[in-house]
Every structure is written in C-alpha cells, then in structure tokens.
Design a protein around this motif. Structure first.
Motif, PDB file in Angstrom:
ATOM      1  N   LYS A  77       0.640  -1.143  -0.004  1.00  0.00           N
ATOM      2  CA  LYS A  77       0.042  -0.010   0.145  1.00  0.00           C
ATOM      3  C   LYS A  77       0.888   1.192   0.011  1.00  0.00           C
ATOM      4  O   LYS A  77       1.681   1.487   0.931  1.00  0.00           O
ATOM      5  N   VAL A  78       0.678   2.006  -0.963  1.00  0.00           N
ATOM      6  CA  VAL A  78       1.463   3.293  -1.211  1.00  0.00           C
ATOM      7  C   VAL A  78       0.657   4.365  -1.408  1.00  0.00           C
ATOM      8  O   VAL A  78      -0.468   4.430  -1.886  1.00  0.00           O
ATOM      9  N   ASN A  79       1.147   5.557  -0.667  1.00  0.00           N
ATOM     10  CA  ASN A  79       0.301   6.964  -0.638  1.00  0.00           C
ATOM     11  C   ASN A  79       1.014   7.779  -1.824  1.00  0.00           C
ATOM     12  O   ASN A  79       2.035   8.117  -1.774  1.00  0.00           O
ATOM     13  N   ILE A  80       0.091   8.154  -2.896  1.00  0.00           N
ATOM     14  CA  ILE A  80       0.490   9.053  -4.002  1.00  0.00           C
ATOM     15  C   ILE A  80      -0.433  10.174  -3.898  1.00  0.00           C
ATOM     16  O   ILE A  80      -1.758  10.257  -4.046  1.00  0.00           O
ATOM     17  N   GLY A  81       0.035  11.219  -3.495  1.00  0.00           N
ATOM     18  CA  GLY A  81      -0.997  12.521  -3.095  1.00  0.00           C
ATOM     19  C   GLY A  81      -1.793  12.186  -1.989  1.00  0.00           C
ATOM     20  O   GLY A  81      -1.408  11.908  -0.765  1.00  0.00           O
ATOM     21  N   ASP A  82      -3.012  12.317  -2.361  1.00  0.00           N
ATOM     22  CA  ASP A  82      -4.136  12.041  -1.292  1.00  0.00           C
ATOM     23  C   ASP A  82      -4.780  10.782  -1.218  1.00  0.00           C
ATOM     24  O   ASP A  82      -5.833  10.395  -0.669  1.00  0.00           O
ATOM     25  N   LYS A  83      -4.167   9.962  -2.348  1.00  0.00           N
ATOM     26  CA  LYS A  83      -4.777   8.582  -2.564  1.00  0.00           C
ATOM     27  C   LYS A  83      -4.042   7.436  -2.224  1.00  0.00           C
ATOM     28  O   LYS A  83      -2.672   7.638  -2.100  1.00  0.00           O
ATOM     29  N   GLU A  84      -4.514   6.283  -1.921  1.00  0.00           N
ATOM     30  CA  GLU A  84      -3.841   4.978  -1.542  1.00  0.00           C
ATOM     31  C   GLU A  84      -3.802   4.031  -2.505  1.00  0.00           C
ATOM     32  O   GLU A  84      -5.146   4.052  -3.213  1.00  0.00           O
ATOM     33  N   ARG A  85      -2.754   3.699  -3.050  1.00  0.00           N
ATOM     34  CA  ARG A  85      -2.724   2.580  -4.025  1.00  0.00           C
ATOM     35  C   ARG A  85      -2.342   1.223  -3.401  1.00  0.00           C
ATOM     36  O   ARG A  85      -1.506   1.498  -2.705  1.00  0.00           O
ATOM     37  N   VAL A  86      -2.917   0.264  -4.045  1.00  0.00           N
ATOM     38  CA  VAL A  86      -2.353  -1.232  -3.500  1.00  0.00           C
ATOM     39  C   VAL A  86      -1.473  -1.703  -4.906  1.00  0.00           C
ATOM     40  O   VAL A  86      -2.153  -1.927  -5.792  1.00  0.00           O
ATOM     41  N   LEU A  87      -0.457  -1.847  -4.723  1.00  0.00           N
ATOM     42  CA  LEU A  87       0.527  -2.469  -5.872  1.00  0.00           C
ATOM     43  C   LEU A  87       0.896  -3.814  -5.502  1.00  0.00           C
ATOM     44  O   LEU A  87       0.876  -4.394  -4.645  1.00  0.00           O
ATOM     45  N   ILE A  88       0.906  -4.623  -6.682  1.00  0.00           N
ATOM     46  CA  ILE A  88       1.185  -6.141  -6.679  1.00  0.00           C
ATOM     47  C   ILE A  88       2.811  -6.029  -7.213  1.00  0.00           C
ATOM     48  O   ILE A  88       3.196  -5.922  -8.365  1.00  0.00           O
ATOM     49  N   VAL A  89       3.832  -6.144  -6.420  1.00  0.00           N
ATOM     50  CA  VAL A  89       5.386  -6.042  -6.446  1.00  0.00           C
ATOM     51  C   VAL A  89       6.110  -7.323  -6.240  1.00  0.00           C
ATOM     52  O   VAL A  89       5.859  -7.979  -5.218  1.00  0.00           O
ATOM     53  N   ARG A  90       6.962  -7.693  -7.142  1.00  0.00           N
ATOM     54  CA  ARG A  90       7.682  -8.799  -6.675  1.00  0.00           C
ATOM     55  C   ARG A  90       9.084  -8.510  -5.840  1.00  0.00           C
ATOM     56  O   ARG A  90       9.073  -7.175  -5.783  1.00  0.00           O
ATOM     57  N   PRO A  91       9.314  -9.397  -4.952  1.00  0.00           N
ATOM     58  CA  PRO A  91      10.411  -8.876  -4.176  1.00  0.00           C
ATOM     59  C   PRO A  91      11.987  -8.468  -4.703  1.00  0.00           C
ATOM     60  O   PRO A  91      12.591  -7.737  -4.135  1.00  0.00           O
ATOM     61  N   GLU A  92      11.916  -8.759  -6.076  1.00  0.00           N
ATOM     62  CA  GLU A  92      12.967  -7.941  -6.840  1.00  0.00           C
ATOM     63  C   GLU A  92      13.199  -6.717  -6.611  1.00  0.00           C
ATOM     64  O   GLU A  92      14.336  -5.820  -6.899  1.00  0.00           O
ATOM     65  N   HIS A  93      11.909  -6.049  -6.655  1.00  0.00           N
ATOM     66  CA  HIS A  93      11.722  -4.484  -6.650  1.00  0.00           C
ATOM     67  C   HIS A  93      11.554  -3.884  -5.422  1.00  0.00           C
ATOM     68  O   HIS A  93      10.865  -2.921  -5.243  1.00  0.00           O
ATOM     69  N   LEU A  94      11.611  -4.739  -4.473  1.00  0.00           N
ATOM     70  CA  LEU A  94      11.390  -4.051  -2.740  1.00  0.00           C
ATOM     71  C   LEU A  94      12.726  -4.163  -2.277  1.00  0.00           C
ATOM     72  O   LEU A  94      13.431  -5.232  -2.164  1.00  0.00           O
ATOM     73  N   ILE A  95      12.726  -3.248  -1.098  1.00  0.00           N
ATOM     74  CA  ILE A  95      14.235  -3.321  -0.211  1.00  0.00           C
ATOM     75  C   ILE A  95      13.390  -2.822   1.158  1.00  0.00           C
ATOM     76  O   ILE A  95      12.451  -2.173   1.407  1.00  0.00           O
TER      77      ILE A  95
END
Length: 103
Positions: A77-95
């Motif tokens: 769950k990521v906040n962009i401006g005043d909206k919350e978005r739920v992203l589906i991301v593989r672990p290669e793109h997360l730290i």
C-alpha cells in the motif's frame, strides 16, 4: 509525423539506469529471499533488468506498507498525493525500509 509512443517505460532513461559495474548483475540473494511480513515498511526500488512484477515508474522510491502476499509477489500500500494505491510487486523490486531511505 508520427505521434511519439507513450509506453509503460516511457521517460525512464535516467530513472531506470544502472551504474556501469551493476550492469548484468543479478540482485543480491538476501534481498530476493527476504520474507516480508504484514505491517512491514518497504521501499519500492525498481530493478530495470527484471521485468516481471515491475511497478510503474511513478512508484519508484516510494515507501509503502506490506498488506499481503499474492503468489510470489507482495501487495504494498503506497500513498500518492491524497490517494492510497495497492501495488502488486515482486521482491526483486523491494528493499526493507530502515528509516533512512537509500536510493
């Protein structure tokens, strides 16, 4: 004249660029094998050499909250401006987020 293409990776020449010594290298296994739990904070850091599970460029560098797991990927769950978005991301793109954001 032909209209300029506006694909998924447009305007990412510098954003998704690797340093010379990082080119061709696979990500660290410790980052790939890291098991994120619900409620843990992570940074979305796109690895341009791996296309599967890659989020859109607008989320690069954002801090999000892991809310679940879907297969091998995580729901973040990521906040962009005043909206919350739920992203589906593989672990290669997360730290993992340590309070100090690394770029």
């Amino acid at each position: 004249m032909v209209a300029r293409s506006k694909g998924y990776r447009s305007k990412t020449r510098k954003l998704l660029e690797k340093k010379v010594r990082e080119k061709g290298a696979i990500p660290k296994l410790s980052l790939l094998m890291h098991d994120y739990s619900q409620g843990e904070y992570v940074v979305v850091k796109i690895n341009p050499s791996i296309h599967k599970g890659m989020p859109h460029r607008r989320y690069h560098g954002k801090v999000g909250l892991v809310v679940g797991k879907r297969g091998k990927a995580y729901e973040v769950k990521v906040n962009i401006g005043d909206k919350e978005r739920v992203l589906i991301v593989r672990p290669e793109h997360l730290i993992p987020f340590n309070g100090i954001q690394k770029r």
